[in-house]
Scaffold this motif. Structure first.
Motif, PDB file in Angstrom:
ATOM      1  N   PRO A 200       0.828  -1.218   0.000  1.00 51.53           N
ATOM      2  CA  PRO A 200       0.000   0.000   0.000  1.00 51.53           C
ATOM      3  C   PRO A 200       0.856   1.260   0.000  1.00 51.53           C
ATOM      4  N   PRO A 201       0.576   2.215  -0.885  1.00 52.54           N
ATOM      5  CA  PRO A 201       1.390   3.433  -0.968  1.00 52.54           C
ATOM      6  C   PRO A 201       1.384   4.259   0.319  1.00 52.54           C
ATOM      7  N   TYR A 202       0.294   4.156   1.123  1.00 51.14           N
ATOM      8  CA  TYR A 202       0.228   5.003   2.306  1.00 51.14           C
ATOM      9  C   TYR A 202       1.327   4.665   3.320  1.00 51.14           C
ATOM     10  N   LEU A 203       1.838   3.440   3.278  1.00 50.31           N
ATOM     11  CA  LEU A 203       2.937   3.096   4.185  1.00 50.31           C
ATOM     12  C   LEU A 203       4.187   3.926   3.858  1.00 50.31           C
ATOM     13  N   TYR A 204       4.464   4.082   2.575  1.00 50.48           N
ATOM     14  CA  TYR A 204       5.609   4.902   2.180  1.00 50.48           C
ATOM     15  C   TYR A 204       5.335   6.381   2.430  1.00 50.48           C
ATOM     16  N   GLU A 205       4.082   6.794   2.260  1.00 55.39           N
ATOM     17  CA  GLU A 205       3.730   8.191   2.529  1.00 55.39           C
ATOM     18  C   GLU A 205       3.930   8.526   3.993  1.00 55.39           C
ATOM     19  N   ASP A 206       3.503   7.619   4.878  1.00 55.82           N
ATOM     20  CA  ASP A 206       3.727   7.832   6.311  1.00 55.82           C
ATOM     21  C   ASP A 206       5.216   7.904   6.636  1.00 55.82           C
ATOM     22  N   ALA A 207       5.998   7.031   5.963  1.00 54.26           N
ATOM     23  CA  ALA A 207       7.450   7.048   6.197  1.00 54.26           C
ATOM     24  C   ALA A 207       8.069   8.354   5.711  1.00 54.26           C
ATOM     25  N   ASP A 208       7.582   8.879   4.582  1.00 53.84           N
ATOM     26  CA  ASP A 208       8.092  10.157   4.088  1.00 53.84           C
ATOM     27  C   ASP A 208       7.772  11.287   5.059  1.00 53.84           C
ATOM     28  N   LEU A 209       6.564  11.265   5.612  1.00 59.92           N
ATOM     29  CA  LEU A 209       6.187  12.294   6.589  1.00 59.92           C
ATOM     30  C   LEU A 209       7.046  12.203   7.847  1.00 59.92           C
ATOM     31  N   GLY A 210       7.482  11.001   8.176  1.00 58.24           N
ATOM     32  CA  GLY A 210       8.327  10.816   9.352  1.00 58.24           C
ATOM     33  C   GLY A 210       9.798  11.090   9.078  1.00 58.24           C
ATOM     34  N   GLY A 211      10.130  11.443   7.830  1.00 55.77           N
ATOM     35  CA  GLY A 211      11.517  11.752   7.479  1.00 55.77           C
ATOM     36  C   GLY A 211      12.395  10.535   7.295  1.00 55.77           C
ATOM     37  N   ALA A 212      11.833   9.386   6.945  1.00 52.09           N
ATOM     38  CA  ALA A 212      12.630   8.174   6.769  1.00 52.09           C
ATOM     39  C   ALA A 212      13.472   8.266   5.499  1.00 52.09           C
ATOM     40  N   SER A 213      14.680   7.740   5.566  1.00 54.34           N
ATOM     41  CA  SER A 213      15.563   7.696   4.408  1.00 54.34           C
ATOM     42  C   SER A 213      15.174   6.516   3.518  1.00 54.34           C
ATOM     43  N   PRO A 214      15.666   6.475   2.253  1.00 51.48           N
ATOM     44  CA  PRO A 214      15.354   5.324   1.387  1.00 51.48           C
ATOM     45  C   PRO A 214      15.777   3.999   2.008  1.00 51.48           C
ATOM     46  N   TRP A 215      16.931   3.970   2.695  1.00 48.40           N
ATOM     47  CA  TRP A 215      17.376   2.739   3.338  1.00 48.40           C
ATOM     48  C   TRP A 215      16.436   2.328   4.462  1.00 48.40           C
ATOM     49  N   GLN A 216      15.965   3.307   5.257  1.00 46.53           N
ATOM     50  CA  GLN A 216      15.044   2.989   6.349  1.00 46.53           C
ATOM     51  C   GLN A 216      13.713   2.467   5.806  1.00 46.53           C
ATOM     52  N   LYS A 217      13.242   3.052   4.700  1.00 46.54           N
ATOM     53  CA  LYS A 217      11.991   2.563   4.097  1.00 46.54           C
ATOM     54  C   LYS A 217      12.168   1.143   3.552  1.00 46.54           C
ATOM     55  N   PHE A 218      13.330   0.887   2.970  1.00 43.55           N
ATOM     56  CA  PHE A 218      13.573  -0.454   2.458  1.00 43.55           C
ATOM     57  C   PHE A 218      13.639  -1.463   3.600  1.00 43.55           C
ATOM     58  N   ARG A 219      14.360  -1.114   4.671  1.00 47.82           N
ATOM     59  CA  ARG A 219      14.568  -2.052   5.782  1.00 47.82           C
ATOM     60  C   ARG A 219      13.291  -2.291   6.576  1.00 47.82           C
ATOM     61  N   SER A 220      12.477  -1.248   6.746  1.00 47.19           N
ATOM     62  CA  SER A 220      11.310  -1.352   7.633  1.00 47.19           C
ATOM     63  C   SER A 220      10.011  -1.644   6.899  1.00 47.19           C
ATOM     64  N   ILE A 221       9.958  -1.391   5.588  1.00 49.30           N
ATOM     65  CA  ILE A 221       8.701  -1.581   4.854  1.00 49.30           C
ATOM     66  C   ILE A 221       8.880  -2.589   3.721  1.00 49.30           C
ATOM     67  N   THR A 222       9.782  -2.280   2.798  1.00 55.46           N
ATOM     68  CA  THR A 222       9.897  -3.096   1.587  1.00 55.46           C
ATOM     69  C   THR A 222      10.330  -4.524   1.899  1.00 55.46           C
ATOM     70  N   LEU A 223      11.420  -4.677   2.629  1.00 57.07           N
ATOM     71  CA  LEU A 223      11.949  -6.016   2.879  1.00 57.07           C
ATOM     72  C   LEU A 223      11.003  -6.888   3.701  1.00 57.07           C
ATOM     73  N   PRO A 224      10.447  -6.388   4.835  1.00 56.37           N
ATOM     74  CA  PRO A 224       9.527  -7.267   5.596  1.00 56.37           C
ATOM     75  C   PRO A 224       8.295  -7.683   4.800  1.00 56.37           C
ATOM     76  N   LEU A 225       7.759  -6.765   3.976  1.00 52.70           N
ATOM     77  CA  LEU A 225       6.520  -7.063   3.263  1.00 52.70           C
ATOM     78  C   LEU A 225       6.743  -7.846   1.967  1.00 52.70           C
ATOM     79  N   THR A 226       7.977  -8.027   1.566  1.00 52.78           N
ATOM     80  CA  THR A 226       8.274  -8.856   0.386  1.00 52.78           C
ATOM     81  C   THR A 226       9.121 -10.065   0.764  1.00 52.78           C
ATOM     82  N   TRP A 227       9.195 -10.376   2.038  1.00 55.62           N
ATOM     83  CA  TRP A 227      10.092 -11.428   2.513  1.00 55.62           C
ATOM     84  C   TRP A 227       9.780 -12.778   1.891  1.00 55.62           C
ATOM     85  N   ASP A 228       8.489 -13.113   1.778  1.00 57.81           N
ATOM     86  CA  ASP A 228       8.119 -14.403   1.180  1.00 57.81           C
ATOM     87  C   ASP A 228       8.556 -14.480  -0.278  1.00 57.81           C
ATOM     88  N   VAL A 229       8.399 -13.378  -0.999  1.00 60.67           N
ATOM     89  CA  VAL A 229       8.804 -13.359  -2.407  1.00 60.67           C
ATOM     90  C   VAL A 229      10.321 -13.479  -2.517  1.00 60.67           C
TER      91      VAL A 229
END
Length: 317
Positions: free
Chosen positions: A202-231
């Motif tokens: 869901p895009p809103y997860l990245y939007e929330d991370a942007d509002l919180g000032g997360a870096s691309p690495w933090q978004k990858f580590r906390s959102i992208t990787l956990p939610l694509t772990w099975d793949v």
């Protein structure tokens, strides 16, 4: 009361009647499943059993009778320096090539998610997977060719930068060149798989991370990787299976115009090929089957270990 209990128990012991829809589905199961199971049995299970049986024999093919050898083929195989080269090179492709491929795939995943024209770039990166491995090996052979006065592209660039030309395809260097070529050629496939999973987040997860000032690495580590772990786990299994079977790229790059590459560049697939067709004109199907069984055992162990290491609780989103 006793009669009521008896009737209730009798009803409870009976299986509930299936509706007409479920009944029709059950009747259709075997007519549809039987052909697939028959093909699976004929082209996978039975050949695998035959390979295991033949690995304990000495057999040179048609016109010869398989003779029992016990574990002799396995003993000679493990004592062979050629097999040790093939085994070691294959593990290099599986582990070192896998690490490089997935690091590159993760890097592009972080970049392409927010990039304009990301789908076009994804299609360009996927292109090497469309090309046949033999054609790809021939192209890379021209790129890495060492021939004074008529160098390949890589050595042409090195010489114009003031460096000495390198023998990229020498036996002691070809494993590194093939590993780098595999990473370059395979990363587009895994980028496509990972990006397909990222598109479902869901895009809103990245939007929330942007509002919180997360870096691309933090978004990858906390959102992208956990939610694509099975793949990622499935992609890892695919890589392991494909890397263990590598044959064409090494055969073309390391041994152009020859029967087979130098022993130091062999993989398990080339070892099976050599024992099957026989470098001296006498095939040894028993030794080839022994190596094939070793490949089956190796891929089974690696896939089981990988699935266990990648096991995590499912995350709902």
């Amino acid at each position: 009361m006793a009669a009521l209990t008896t009737v209730t128990g009798a009803r409870a012991g009976r299986r509930p009647a299936l509706g007409p829809h479920l009944s029709r589905k059950r009747k259709l199961f075997w007519p549809f499943a039987a052909p697939a199971l028959a093909l699976y049995l004929a082209f996978l299970v039975l050949p695998t059993i035959a390979t295991v049986v033949l690995s304990f024999t000495s057999w040179s093919g048609a016109g010869d009778t398989p003779r029992p050898q016990g574990v002799g083929n396995y003993v000679r195989m493990w004592q062979s320096e050629t097999f040790r080269y093939a085994f070691g090179n294959t593990l290099v492709y599986v582990f070192l090539g896998g690490v490089g491929t997935f690091l590159l795939a993760f890097l592009f995943t972080m970049v392409l998610r927010d990039m304009r024209g990301g789908k076009i770039v994804r299609a360009i990166l996927f292109f090497p997977n469309i090309v046949a491995p033999v054609a790809l090996g021939m192209f890379l052979g021209f790129v890495f060719k060492y021939q004074p006065g008529k160098q390949g592209l890589a050595n042409y660039v090195l010489e114009h930068l003031g460096a000495d030309a390198a023998k990229f395809l020498a036996p002691e260097n070809v494993t590194g060149v093939v590993t780098a070529s595999l990473i370059w050629a395979s990363s587009g496939f895994y980028i496509t798989i990972l990006m397909a999973a990222v598109d479902q987040i869901p895009p809103y997860l990245y939007e929330d991370a942007d509002l919180g000032g997360a870096s691309p690495w933090q978004k990858f580590r906390s959102i992208t990787l956990p939610l694509t772990w099975d793949v990622v786990g499935v992609a890892g299994v695919l890589w392991t299976i494909n890397a263990l079977k590598i044959f064409e790229l090494v055969f073309v790059l390391a041994g152009p115009g020859t029967y087979a590459p130098p022993n130091r560049a062999w993989t398990l697939g080339i070892y099976v090929f050599d024992r099957t067709f026989g470098s001296n004109g006498t095939p040894d199907f028993g030794a080839a089957c022994a190596c094939a069984v070793a490949m089956i055992a190796l891929v089974s162990i690696l896939v089981v270990l990988l699935r266990r290491l990648m096991r995590r609780d499912a995350i709902q989103f």
